[in-house]
Write an enzyme that holds these catalytic residues in place. Sequence first.
Site, PDB file in Angstrom:
ATOM      1  N   CYS A 150       0.807  -1.186  -0.073  1.00  0.00           N
ATOM      2  CA  CYS A 150      -0.061  -0.126   0.095  1.00  0.00           C
ATOM      3  C   CYS A 150       0.924   1.249  -0.054  1.00  0.00           C
ATOM      4  O   CYS A 150       0.397   2.289  -0.413  1.00  0.00           O
ATOM      5  CB  CYS A 150      -0.956  -0.133   1.170  1.00  0.00           C
ATOM      6  SG  CYS A 150      -0.072  -0.467   2.723  1.00  0.00           S
ATOM      7  N   HIS A 242      -2.439   6.751   3.621  1.00  0.00           N
ATOM      8  CA  HIS A 242      -1.052   6.977   3.787  1.00  0.00           C
ATOM      9  C   HIS A 242      -0.349   8.188   2.999  1.00  0.00           C
ATOM     10  O   HIS A 242      -0.458   8.498   1.865  1.00  0.00           O
ATOM     11  CB  HIS A 242      -0.282   5.828   2.915  1.00  0.00           C
ATOM     12  CG  HIS A 242      -0.231   4.635   3.753  1.00  0.00           C
ATOM     13  ND1 HIS A 242      -0.900   4.408   4.939  1.00  0.00           N
ATOM     14  CD2 HIS A 242      -0.090   3.460   3.485  1.00  0.00           C
ATOM     15  CE1 HIS A 242      -0.979   3.253   5.298  1.00  0.00           C
ATOM     16  NE2 HIS A 242      -0.413   2.561   4.425  1.00  0.00           N
TER      17      HIS A 242
END
Length: 346
Positions: A150, A242
């Site tokens: 990710c 993120h």
Amino acid sequence: MTVRVGILGATGAVGQRFIQLLEDHPTFELAAVTASAESAGKTYREAAKWRVDTPIPEDVAEMEVSTTEPGSVPDDVDLLFSSLPSGAAASVEPDFLEAGYVVSSNSSNDRMAEDVPLTIPEINPEHLELIDVQRDERGWDGALVKNPNCSTITMVPTLAALDRFGLEVANVSTLQAVSGAGYSGVTSMEIIDNAIPHIGGEEEKMETESRKLLGEFDGASVTLHDADVTASCNRIPTIDGHLENVFAELAEDPTPEDVREAMREQPSADLPSSPDQFIKVFGDDEPERPQPRLDRTYADGMGVVAGGVQTTSGGVKYNCLAHNTIRGAAGASLLNGELLVEDGWI
């Protein structure tokens, strides 16, 4: 065309995102959900502690959960999405591949295997042709395709855009959401009022996967990109999204506007779940963006957002952001599944 699909490890955080993204999908019809032996035989509603921010689709809620083995999945399922923990995936996925299933996997095992495509459809769709090599070498009737970590998938699209200027070095420091560790991965006592400057294995994944994704495929193998990639990965108390600070050294000397334009021009893919504009870029009038809370749902969580672009003595620095459980996990596997269909592998 309707493609029947299943989810391996359907009750976990990423498995739940798969179910959310598959609801009303124009091509995929969910036909099987698997989980551990403890969950097998229960309805999905009973087996899954639902934590996604939309209701469980009613038809899925009443589906019976199967064990994660080929004999428990109907033969007419065309494609499997895997959200298994990497240890379980390493032992279970080969059984499905030998049984002839095509698996689009979010699990980290085998991402760097020489004959396994590690794919972002907008970046390196041609790497899918490694499936022919994989089948020849392993004798599988099925096929295994991986999406990257990710944190990797947040940064690599921006690096691909910069590569037109000659990407030589990329240093990244990440600020990663707690959902990336799974529901029980980080306790509240660890993360509230805190930041954790280490995520086991994450830095190595970013440093190696990035070079494979940006590498050149010659029809038989992938040559890793020769850029030097270094990562420092940190966990912070945001739920999703993120945020990454990237410092890139380039052979050329683009202006900040050149860099922003290159990112905006990075092509999207012509797939059902692809965003119209892959990378959204904020100008220098909004230096405080992107932010996880404000920007993680860009393009329904399937896009990448960048900003804070500035030139440095040897290149550029900027920030980038993506939703880690949508674009960075289930959504990435979903797009790879759509690419497998589009390119005739299914």
